[in-house]
Motif scaffolding. Structure first.
Motif, mmCIF file in Angstrom:
data_model
loop_
_atom_site.group_PDB
_atom_site.id
_atom_site.type_symbol
_atom_site.label_atom_id
_atom_site.label_comp_id
_atom_site.label_asym_id
_atom_site.label_seq_id
_atom_site.Cartn_x
_atom_site.Cartn_y
_atom_site.Cartn_z
ATOM 1 N N GLY A 170 0.802 -1.208 0.000
ATOM 2 C CA GLY A 170 0.000 0.000 0.000
ATOM 3 C C GLY A 170 0.842 1.268 0.000
ATOM 4 N N ARG A 171 0.151 2.391 -0.030
ATOM 5 C CA ARG A 171 0.832 3.672 -0.055
ATOM 6 C C ARG A 171 1.263 4.084 1.358
ATOM 7 N NH1 ARG A 171 -3.440 7.508 -2.887
ATOM 8 N NH2 ARG A 171 -4.711 6.435 -1.314
ATOM 9 N N PRO A 172 2.335 4.849 1.465
ATOM 10 C CA PRO A 172 2.742 5.331 2.795
ATOM 11 C C PRO A 172 1.743 6.358 3.320
ATOM 12 C CG PRO A 172 4.073 6.362 1.090
ATOM 13 C CD PRO A 172 3.243 5.297 0.408
ATOM 14 N N PRO A 173 1.568 6.419 4.623
ATOM 15 C CA PRO A 173 0.643 7.419 5.184
ATOM 16 C C PRO A 173 1.157 8.828 4.938
ATOM 17 C CG PRO A 173 1.890 6.359 6.935
ATOM 18 C CD PRO A 173 2.201 5.611 5.679
ATOM 19 N N GLY A 174 0.242 9.763 4.757
ATOM 20 C CA GLY A 174 0.627 11.148 4.536
ATOM 21 C C GLY A 174 1.314 11.742 5.759
ATOM 22 N N PHE A 175 2.273 12.622 5.498
ATOM 23 C CA PHE A 175 3.017 13.231 6.601
ATOM 24 C C PHE A 175 3.365 14.666 6.225
ATOM 25 C CE2 PHE A 175 6.965 14.221 8.912
ATOM 26 C CZ PHE A 175 6.537 13.984 10.207
ATOM 27 N N ASP A 176 2.902 15.611 7.019
ATOM 28 C CA ASP A 176 3.136 17.030 6.794
ATOM 29 C C ASP A 176 4.210 17.505 7.776
ATOM 30 O OD1 ASP A 176 3.096 19.783 6.533
ATOM 31 O OD2 ASP A 176 0.926 19.901 6.305
ATOM 32 N N GLU A 177 5.413 17.743 7.260
ATOM 33 C CA GLU A 177 6.519 18.121 8.130
ATOM 34 C C GLU A 177 6.267 19.464 8.819
ATOM 35 O OE1 GLU A 177 10.223 18.041 6.136
ATOM 36 O OE2 GLU A 177 10.129 15.912 5.622
ATOM 37 N N GLU A 178 5.696 20.416 8.122
ATOM 38 C CA GLU A 178 5.451 21.723 8.721
ATOM 39 C C GLU A 178 4.446 21.629 9.861
ATOM 40 O OE1 GLU A 178 7.074 24.512 8.163
ATOM 41 O OE2 GLU A 178 8.357 23.367 6.795
ATOM 42 N N ARG A 179 3.411 20.824 9.670
ATOM 43 C CA ARG A 179 2.421 20.665 10.730
ATOM 44 C C ARG A 179 3.010 19.913 11.915
ATOM 45 N NH1 ARG A 179 -3.047 18.093 8.829
ATOM 46 N NH2 ARG A 179 -3.017 20.008 7.596
ATOM 47 N N TYR A 180 3.892 18.950 11.630
ATOM 48 C CA TYR A 180 4.480 18.166 12.716
ATOM 49 C C TYR A 180 5.409 19.014 13.581
ATOM 50 C CZ TYR A 180 6.544 14.199 15.152
ATOM 51 O OH TYR A 180 6.953 13.318 16.121
ATOM 52 N N LYS A 181 5.970 20.073 13.020
ATOM 53 C CA LYS A 181 6.839 20.944 13.802
ATOM 54 C C LYS A 181 6.082 21.612 14.941
ATOM 55 C CE LYS A 181 10.054 22.036 10.032
ATOM 56 N NZ LYS A 181 10.581 23.120 9.158
ATOM 57 N N LYS A 182 4.763 21.703 14.818
ATOM 58 C CA LYS A 182 3.956 22.339 15.858
ATOM 59 C C LYS A 182 3.584 21.376 16.981
ATOM 60 C CE LYS A 182 1.909 25.523 12.496
ATOM 61 N NZ LYS A 182 0.642 26.013 11.890
ATOM 62 N N ARG A 183 4.068 20.131 16.894
ATOM 63 C CA ARG A 183 3.722 19.157 17.924
ATOM 64 C C ARG A 183 4.318 19.516 19.274
ATOM 65 N NH1 ARG A 183 4.827 14.810 20.738
ATOM 66 N NH2 ARG A 183 7.064 15.064 20.366
ATOM 67 N N ASN A 184 5.301 20.415 19.299
ATOM 68 C CA ASN A 184 5.907 20.789 20.581
ATOM 69 C C ASN A 184 4.917 21.497 21.495
ATOM 70 O OD1 ASN A 184 6.225 23.886 20.310
ATOM 71 N ND2 ASN A 184 7.084 23.096 18.413
ATOM 72 N N THR A 185 3.754 21.891 20.966
ATOM 73 C CA THR A 185 2.768 22.545 21.833
ATOM 74 C C THR A 185 2.304 21.619 22.952
ATOM 75 O OG1 THR A 185 1.012 21.908 20.298
ATOM 76 C CG2 THR A 185 1.958 24.097 20.021
ATOM 77 N N ILE A 186 2.254 20.304 22.691
ATOM 78 C CA ILE A 186 1.820 19.379 23.745
ATOM 79 C C ILE A 186 2.883 19.288 24.825
ATOM 80 C CG2 ILE A 186 2.727 17.318 22.587
ATOM 81 C CD1 ILE A 186 -0.491 17.573 24.663
ATOM 82 N N GLU A 187 4.168 19.334 24.440
ATOM 83 C CA GLU A 187 5.231 19.316 25.434
ATOM 84 C C GLU A 187 5.203 20.597 26.268
ATOM 85 O OE1 GLU A 187 6.575 16.554 25.581
ATOM 86 O OE2 GLU A 187 6.121 15.731 23.585
ATOM 87 N N ARG A 188 4.904 21.710 25.633
ATOM 88 C CA ARG A 188 4.798 22.973 26.379
ATOM 89 C C ARG A 188 3.588 22.964 27.311
ATOM 90 N NH1 ARG A 188 4.702 26.192 21.092
ATOM 91 N NH2 ARG A 188 3.839 27.885 22.362
ATOM 92 N N ALA A 189 2.503 22.311 26.876
ATOM 93 C CA ALA A 189 1.337 22.186 27.763
ATOM 94 C C ALA A 189 1.681 21.348 28.989
ATOM 95 C CB ALA A 189 0.170 21.570 26.999
#
Length: 225
Positions: A170-189
């Motif tokens: 099958g195809r690889p799952p989609g991955f948005d690098e720019e959106r993933y950079k914002k994941r640090n918000t959970i660590e800041r929370a």
């Protein structure tokens, strides 16, 4: 977004005898299981039988109070989601050894964001970012079924297994690098929550009390922002 951390327990003895804060205390031991002390009359002395205390919800024991053994020792784990402004949206307390992915759907199902005025609260986020701990088939299917856009990196072993199958993988799952950079918000929370001493180190014996402590800290974060 969903994440977690393990809160250690304060095991210092108090002024009134031995105490294990975060679990039921026992005299002379710390086996993690709640004990209670009550007098049992001797047989045949005519004294009424004293009924033991009822077990706490969830079957009793340390596990039902969100206590467990992990690499960090005797800990509790707090699973949570947060919005883009580092404000907690939902919280769940589990024993410290509980796997992160097992609580993913429960965390998202607890999200309730009231709308201005009347109407039902909002339950579905526009998009979601999470780390590799949440990269598995059931979670991706759950997100697709609910129509939630997600950015979760693919694990190396999962990617290798897919490539070995060739076109059948099958195809690889989609991955948005720019959106993933914002994941640090959970660590800041998480860091904001850990500014509250009673959340960073668990002092509460009962699980629901510790959850209330974390909820009060989350409310303080919302009021400040």
């Amino acid at each position: 977004m969903a994440s977690r951390w393990s809160a250690p327990l304060d095991e210092r003895p108090g002024r009134h005898g031995p105490r294990l804060l975060g679990s039921a205390w026992v005299d002379g031991g710390r086996d993690g299981s709640p004990h209670t002390h009550h007098d049992v009359p001797a047989a045949g002395n005519g004294a009424p039988t004293v009924a033991g205390p009822a077990c706490p919800p969830g079957g009793g024991g340390a596990g039902s109070e969100g206590l467990g053994r992990s690499r960090g020792g005797f800990t509790s784990k707090l699973h949570l989601s947060a919005d883009g402004r580092c404000r907690p949206l939902s919280l769940i307390v589990t024993p410290g050894q509980r796997a992160d992915c097992t609580e993913f759907t429960k965390v998202l199902d607890k999200i309730r964001v009231p709308k201005p005025g009347s109407g039902r609260p909002r339950k579905k986020p526009d998009s979601l970012a999470a780390d590799k701990a949440y990269s598995n088939g059931p979670i991706r299917k759950y997100l697709r079924r609910r129509g939630i856009r997600h950015t979760i990196p693919e694990k190396a072993d999962t990617q290798a297994a897919r490539l070995r199958k060739g076109s059948r993988g099958g195809r690889p799952p989609g991955f948005d690098e720019e959106r993933y950079k914002k994941r640090n918000t959970i660590e800041r929370a998480i860091n904001r929550l850990k500014q509250h001493r009673a959340v960073a180190t668990r002092y509460d014996k009962r699980g629901y009390v510790f959850l209330g402590t974390a909820t009060a800290a989350a409310l303080a974060i919302w009021l400040r922002t």
